[in-house]
Design an enzyme around this catalytic site. Structure first.
Site, PDB file in Angstrom:
ATOM      1  N   HIS A   1     -66.755  37.698  24.323  1.00  0.00           N
ATOM      2  CA  HIS A   1     -67.065  36.457  23.492  1.00  0.00           C
ATOM      3  C   HIS A   1     -67.694  35.347  24.318  1.00  0.00           C
ATOM      4  O   HIS A   1     -68.149  35.445  25.408  1.00  0.00           O
ATOM      5  CB  HIS A   1     -65.358  36.021  23.449  1.00  0.00           C
TER       6      HIS A   1
ATOM      7  N   GLU B   1     -67.229  32.330  25.115  1.00  0.00           N
ATOM      8  CA  GLU B   1     -66.662  31.640  26.365  1.00  0.00           C
ATOM      9  C   GLU B   1     -66.782  32.372  27.519  1.00  0.00           C
ATOM     10  O   GLU B   1     -67.156  32.054  28.541  1.00  0.00           O
ATOM     11  CB  GLU B   1     -65.178  31.366  26.009  1.00  0.00           C
TER      12      GLU B   1
ATOM     13  N   CYS C   1     -59.603  32.836  21.963  1.00  0.00           N
ATOM     14  CA  CYS C   1     -58.513  33.679  22.108  1.00  0.00           C
ATOM     15  C   CYS C   1     -57.799  33.817  23.239  1.00  0.00           C
ATOM     16  O   CYS C   1     -58.249  33.147  24.243  1.00  0.00           O
ATOM     17  CB  CYS C   1     -59.172  35.265  21.720  1.00  0.00           C
TER      18      CYS C   1
ATOM     19  N   CYS D   1     -59.879  34.898  26.341  1.00  0.00           N
ATOM     20  CA  CYS D   1     -60.584  33.646  27.058  1.00  0.00           C
ATOM     21  C   CYS D   1     -59.807  32.681  27.374  1.00  0.00           C
ATOM     22  O   CYS D   1     -60.432  31.934  28.456  1.00  0.00           O
ATOM     23  CB  CYS D   1     -61.629  33.212  25.733  1.00  0.00           C
TER      24      CYS D   1
END
Length: 142
Positions: A71, A73, A99, A102
């Site tokens: 992801h 992040e 999410c 993260c």
């Protein structure tokens, strides 16, 4: 009051920059960008995609995201970890709300604010950040 207005304007501008950065993603289903900002300086950036050295294909033949796709992040946080910067006290600007996985990284990285524009399909990441007393702000980008 003036300081709040200034911060709101900065939040919107950094989110727009994160949206532009998301365009670097090779993912077809969803492109997400992230910027880590500390003391009004961008200290890291990231977008969703496969790990370094892997093929730039995020989805399998059934259009499902491959399990090893990182992801935005996570990419921004791991990138700052390889630098001489510290994410302690930083703000994370991300185009989609984090999410759960993260959110755990954000907490451990010492990030104190998360500003996002779009909702992720699950809210458990946001709920965890709030539980950790991290300031979470959703900003509509025009």
């Amino acid at each position: 009051m003036e300081e709040n207005k200034k911060q709101a304007l900065l939040d919107e501008r950094y989110l727009k920059m994160a949206a532009i950065w998301s365009q670097n993603s090779y993912c077809k289903r969803r492109k997400v960008g992230a910027l880590l900002v500390k003391d009004k300086m961008i200290i890291s950036d990231g977008y969703n995609g496969t790990p370094s050295g892997f093929e730039n294909v995020c989805e399998d033949e059934n259009n499902k995201t491959k399990p090893y796709v990182l992801h935005a992040e996570a990419n921004a946080i791991t990138k700052v970890a390889k630098s001489n910067n510290s994410s302690e006290g930083a703000t994370l600007y991300v185009t989609s709300s984090p999410c759960l996985e993260c959110a755990k990284l954000i907490i451990q990285a010492g990030i104190k604010r998360v500003v996002f524009s779009d909702d992720y399909r699950l809210a458990d990441g946001i709920n965890l950040l709030k539980r950790a007393d991290i300031e979470v702000i959703q900003v509509e980008v025009s």
